[in-house]
Scaffold this motif. Structure first.
Motif, PDB file in Angstrom:
ATOM      1  N   THR A 251       6.160  39.713  46.106  1.00 16.49           N
ATOM      2  CA  THR A 251       5.791  41.113  46.348  1.00 16.49           C
ATOM      3  C   THR A 251       7.012  42.013  46.113  1.00 16.49           C
ATOM      4  O   THR A 251       8.150  41.543  46.151  1.00 16.49           O
ATOM      5  N   ILE A 252       6.745  43.280  45.854  1.00 25.30           N
ATOM      6  CA  ILE A 252       7.797  44.289  45.690  1.00 25.30           C
ATOM      7  C   ILE A 252       7.589  45.347  46.765  1.00 25.30           C
ATOM      8  O   ILE A 252       6.482  45.889  46.899  1.00 25.30           O
ATOM      9  N   PRO A 253       8.603  45.672  47.552  1.00 27.40           N
ATOM     10  CA  PRO A 253       8.442  46.678  48.609  1.00 27.40           C
ATOM     11  C   PRO A 253       8.028  48.039  48.028  1.00 27.40           C
ATOM     12  O   PRO A 253       8.498  48.430  46.959  1.00 27.40           O
ATOM     13  N   ASN A 254       7.152  48.721  48.746  1.00 21.02           N
ATOM     14  CA  ASN A 254       6.728  50.054  48.300  1.00 21.02           C
ATOM     15  C   ASN A 254       7.902  51.011  48.220  1.00 21.02           C
ATOM     16  O   ASN A 254       7.919  51.918  47.379  1.00 21.02           O
ATOM     17  N   SER A 255       8.890  50.813  49.076  1.00 20.03           N
ATOM     18  CA  SER A 255      10.065  51.697  49.074  1.00 20.03           C
ATOM     19  C   SER A 255      10.801  51.622  47.741  1.00 20.03           C
ATOM     20  O   SER A 255      11.449  52.585  47.326  1.00 20.03           O
ATOM     21  N   VAL A 256      10.685  50.468  47.052  1.00 20.28           N
ATOM     22  CA  VAL A 256      11.320  50.299  45.745  1.00 20.28           C
ATOM     23  C   VAL A 256      10.398  50.789  44.636  1.00 20.28           C
ATOM     24  O   VAL A 256      10.832  51.505  43.732  1.00 20.28           O
ATOM     25  N   LYS A 257       9.127  50.428  44.705  1.00 27.01           N
ATOM     26  CA  LYS A 257       8.176  50.822  43.661  1.00 27.01           C
ATOM     27  C   LYS A 257       8.010  52.339  43.573  1.00 27.01           C
ATOM     28  O   LYS A 257       7.719  52.872  42.509  1.00 27.01           O
ATOM     29  N   LYS A 258       8.213  53.024  44.693  1.00 22.79           N
ATOM     30  CA  LYS A 258       7.970  54.466  44.735  1.00 22.79           C
ATOM     31  C   LYS A 258       9.257  55.298  44.703  1.00 22.79           C
ATOM     32  O   LYS A 258       9.261  56.457  45.118  1.00 22.79           O
ATOM     33  N   LEU A 259      10.329  54.705  44.211  1.00 22.63           N
ATOM     34  CA  LEU A 259      11.568  55.474  44.062  1.00 22.63           C
ATOM     35  C   LEU A 259      11.310  56.688  43.170  1.00 22.63           C
ATOM     36  O   LEU A 259      10.691  56.546  42.105  1.00 22.63           O
ATOM     37  N   PRO A 260      11.759  57.865  43.545  1.00 23.38           N
ATOM     38  CA  PRO A 260      11.375  59.109  42.857  1.00 23.38           C
ATOM     39  C   PRO A 260      11.736  59.201  41.380  1.00 23.38           C
ATOM     40  O   PRO A 260      11.027  59.822  40.606  1.00 23.38           O
ATOM     41  N   LYS A 261      12.842  58.574  40.956  1.00 22.64           N
ATOM     42  CA  LYS A 261      13.289  58.711  39.573  1.00 22.64           C
ATOM     43  C   LYS A 261      13.118  57.427  38.753  1.00 22.64           C
ATOM     44  O   LYS A 261      13.578  57.347  37.615  1.00 22.64           O
ATOM     45  N   LEU A 262      12.431  56.446  39.331  1.00 23.70           N
ATOM     46  CA  LEU A 262      12.273  55.149  38.672  1.00 23.70           C
ATOM     47  C   LEU A 262      11.381  55.266  37.436  1.00 23.70           C
ATOM     48  O   LEU A 262      10.260  55.751  37.508  1.00 23.70           O
ATOM     49  N   LYS A 263      11.902  54.817  36.288  1.00 19.51           N
ATOM     50  CA  LYS A 263      11.157  54.856  35.030  1.00 19.51           C
ATOM     51  C   LYS A 263      10.806  53.461  34.525  1.00 19.51           C
ATOM     52  O   LYS A 263       9.849  53.292  33.785  1.00 19.51           O
ATOM     53  N   LYS A 264      11.608  52.468  34.897  1.00 24.54           N
ATOM     54  CA  LYS A 264      11.379  51.120  34.391  1.00 24.54           C
ATOM     55  C   LYS A 264      11.600  50.101  35.504  1.00 24.54           C
ATOM     56  O   LYS A 264      12.664  50.047  36.101  1.00 24.54           O
TER      57      LYS A 264
END
Length: 262
Positions: free
Chosen positions: A159-172
């Motif tokens: 699993t991937i934490p939502n806190s990581v998946k929803k980082l505001p500037k994450l593109k990849k």
């Protein structure tokens, strides 16, 4: 022979002179210390006299440990440690406040030995943790609000934490080849589709005149091309003829061209 093998295990000794000769000017004008592919087995202490460099490349060596003295490289913006044998990282890595790029891919890092202090790297844009032994990702990485790219491929993540998946500037976010449950895979595929629709679909009323005209022209060209291309059911067939005759097709040149491209 045995003596030669023992010497090989010690790795290459890096002197201050070798290190100084390995400094180059980076693309942005900063100083880059490149000690990659040097057969190094232990962190060369002599480079602690060269802490004014902006980039440090120790990749593709045989390092098992990075000392806490890495914090002395306060100007460091770019740190590449990929393809070593690192089993842990020092907590002091969190003091490299100017770090923009951190690559620790292809090592032996476990979740337990991933320091929580990574969440202090507030200016980090690119983080590569792929090809390690990670079973989970600390939710605290969600504090890295400047992250644009994260590599988590080839680990043991479920699993991937939502806190990581929803980082505001994450593109990849590369999570390929992890043992995710099927439900998680389906959720990620759905999310990818939503992102594509959000990025690429727009209503005509939202387009400026020039963009709208360009899209309409391309659409008209596509329609024209589709109308000119014969459907498979209507395409003439001359299976028993070696060459076309006037009854089969009046224009032999046209027949030759269409046969060539079919």
């Amino acid at each position: 022979m045995a003596k030669g093998n023992a010497k090989g295990q010690k790795g290459k000794k890096i002197t201050l002179k070798i290190a100084k000769n390995s400094i180059r000017v980076a693309f942005d004008g900063g100083l880059r210390l490149d000690l990659s592919k040097m057969g190094i087995t232990t962190f060369p202490k002599c480079i602690l006299k060269l802490t004014d460099v902006d980039e440090l490349d120790l990749s593709r060596n045989m390092l098992k440990k990075i000392p806490s003295s890495i914090e002395n490289f306060q100007k460091l913006r770019w740190l590449d440690l990929h393809s070593n044998q690192l089993e842990e990282l020092p907590k002091s890595i969190g003091k490299l406040q100017n770090l923009f790029y951190l690559n620790i891919c292809n090592n032996k890092l476990t979740t337990k030995n991933l320091p929580e202090e990574l969440n202090l790297l507030k200016n980090l844009h690119i983080l590569n943790l792929g090809l390690n032994c990670l079973e989970s990702i600390p939710t605290s990485l969600g504090a890295l609000k400047e992250l644009r790219e994260i590599g988590l491929f080839d680990n043991a993540l479920t699993t991937i934490p939502n806190s990581v998946k929803k980082l505001p500037k994450l593109k990849k976010l590369n999570t390929e080849r992890n043992p995710f449950p099927d439900s998680t895979k389906q959720e990620e595929q759905t999310d990818s589709i939503k992102r594509i629709e959000t990025l690429y679909l727009a209503e005509e009323k939202d387009l400026c005149y020039s963009c709208l005209k360009k899209c309409q022209d391309e659409r008209d060209k596509l329609k024209k091309l589709n109308n000119m291309t014969p459907s498979p059911s209507k395409k003439p067939s001359f299976s028993l003829l070696l060459t076309p005759n006037s009854v089969a097709m009046d224009n032999q040149e046209e027949w030759r061209l269409s046969s060539k491209h079919s």
